[in-house]
Design an enzyme around this catalytic site. Structure first.
Site, PDB file in Angstrom:
ATOM      1  N   ASP A  73      -4.294   2.208   5.543  1.00  0.00           N
ATOM      2  CA  ASP A  73      -5.087   1.984   4.333  1.00  0.00           C
ATOM      3  C   ASP A  73      -6.466   1.452   4.699  1.00  0.00           C
ATOM      4  O   ASP A  73      -7.477   1.845   4.107  1.00  0.00           O
ATOM      5  CB  ASP A  73      -4.375   1.002   3.411  1.00  0.00           C
ATOM      6  CG  ASP A  73      -2.968   1.464   3.041  1.00  0.00           C
ATOM      7  OD1 ASP A  73      -2.739   2.692   3.009  1.00  0.00           O
ATOM      8  OD2 ASP A  73      -2.101   0.603   2.816  1.00  0.00           O
TER       9      ASP A  73
ATOM     10  N   ARG B 169      12.071   0.565  -6.838  1.00  0.00           N
ATOM     11  CA  ARG B 169      11.027   1.226  -7.616  1.00  0.00           C
ATOM     12  C   ARG B 169      11.530   2.441  -8.396  1.00  0.00           C
ATOM     13  O   ARG B 169      10.788   3.024  -9.183  1.00  0.00           O
ATOM     14  CB  ARG B 169       9.890   1.651  -6.696  1.00  0.00           C
ATOM     15  CG  ARG B 169      10.256   2.764  -5.737  1.00  0.00           C
ATOM     16  CD  ARG B 169       9.281   2.952  -4.590  1.00  0.00           C
ATOM     17  NE  ARG B 169       7.896   3.084  -4.979  1.00  0.00           N
ATOM     18  CZ  ARG B 169       6.897   3.262  -4.100  1.00  0.00           C
ATOM     19  NH1 ARG B 169       7.162   3.297  -2.801  1.00  0.00           N
ATOM     20  NH2 ARG B 169       5.655   3.361  -4.516  1.00  0.00           N
TER      21      ARG B 169
END
Length: 332
Positions: free
Chosen positions: A261, A109
């Site tokens: 999450d 990334r």
């Protein structure tokens, strides 16, 4: 465009998941999914019926198209996702573990399109959202993404919107641990609801006990703090009350990624529906328990129909915490 209930932002990566166990170097077959803590929460809230706007960037490539198409299928408003013609979509490899242990994840990334997020992406229409959810991941991606995080959180809080913050620490993305701690705590001071894991809270505040960790953030400007204790449940504290809400027993842990999450989805959705903090933690624990029973980062997050059908309607299993927590039970 419809009124925005929730604004979330960050990086969604393409994810190549191993179809067999073992070291990633030896795996021959993978299947393609998406990954990203911020978008996991956005998807979970969308499944519960909220209108969620997603702010991000992807590359002008097949992985970027796959990411956006998947998010749109999940109901997210992706009209604020910019296609970057110069930088690629980030991606990752994830191993398959059948024993409930944490999978191996390799990230690709650095220099991605999402790392080039900046305050210029903020529009007036986005600031009309009822709630902002932020994490510590975008500010770790780059200086411009960090600036955008501070700008969004500051402007939303000043406008009277509610703001939630999950530290979601990624030490490998920061120049130093000292910088990470300083910047994450500055961001947390802009949030109404702070949602750290126990090990995160200990590192960020220097305190061991959940009550002291929570008090640190209340003193910094938070209205409420919920600390994830993994299978043990969660501790919460506001300026008026505190307590422990027991975890939901899980007999078969399939994939630990995404549990935090799911917890955030439960907290935010319940609080926006005017439920008490204790009731919100109960929903958060339940959704987090569902997340670990499904393979994939967000596959176990429930729809509104599933929540209405399966979430227990019993009274909250809560009691005031009097014992110090000395073991870190948090799942990453």
């Amino acid at each position: 465009m419809s009124e925005i209930d929730i604004l979330s932002f960050g990086e969604t990566m393409a994810m190549l998941v191993a179809e067999q166990t073992g070291d990633l170097a030896a795996v021959e077959h993978f299947h393609k999914r998406i990954a990203g803590a911020d978008s996991n929460v956005a998807i979970g809230l969308s499944r519960l019926g909220f209108n969620v706007a997603w702010l991000s960037r992807v590359g002008n490539d097949s992985l970027g198209r796959f990411v956006v198409e998947t998010l749109i299928k999940e109901g997210l408003d992706c009209s604020h996702v910019e296609v970057d013609k110069q930088h690629p979509t980030g991606f990752q490899f994830k191993s398959r573990n059948d024993d409930g242990s944490d999978p191996q994840v390799e990230y690709f990334r650095r220099g991605s399109a999402a790392s080039h997020l900046s305050p210029q992406a903020i529009t007036t229409s986005l600031l009309s959202a009822r709630h902002l959810h932020a994490t510590g991941i975008p500010p770790a991606l780059s200086a411009s993404a960090r600036e955008m995080s501070f700008e969004l959180m500051t402007r939303m809080r000043n406008a009277g919107r509610s703001v939630s913050f999950d530290p979601n620490l990624r030490p490998s993305l920061w120049a130093s641990e000292r910088e990470m701690i300083s910047e994450i705590n500055r961001l947390a001071s802009l949030a109404h609801w702070v949602l750290p894991g126990l090990s995160e809270g200990r590192l960020l505040t220097g305190f061991e006990d959940p009550a002291d960790i929570a008090a640190f953030y209340l003193d910094q400007g938070a209205e409420a703090v919920a600390i994830k204790l993994g299978p043990e449940g969660a501790y919460y504290r506001t300026h008026l009350a505190s307590g422990f809400v027991a975890g939901v027993p899980v007999t078969n842990v399939v994939d630990t990624v995404g549990a935090g999450d799911g917890f955030a989805v439960g907290m935010i959705s319940a609080l926006l529906e005017q439920q008490s903090f204790a009731e919100s933690v109960q929903r958060a624990n339940w959704i987090g328990s569902r997340a670990v029973q499904s393979r994939g980062d967000m596959e176990g997050l429930p729809t509104r129909a599933e929540l209405d059908r399966s979430f227990p309607r019993s009274s909250v299993g809560m009691h005031t915490v009097t014992l110090r927590v000395t073991e870190d039970a948090e799942r990453p």
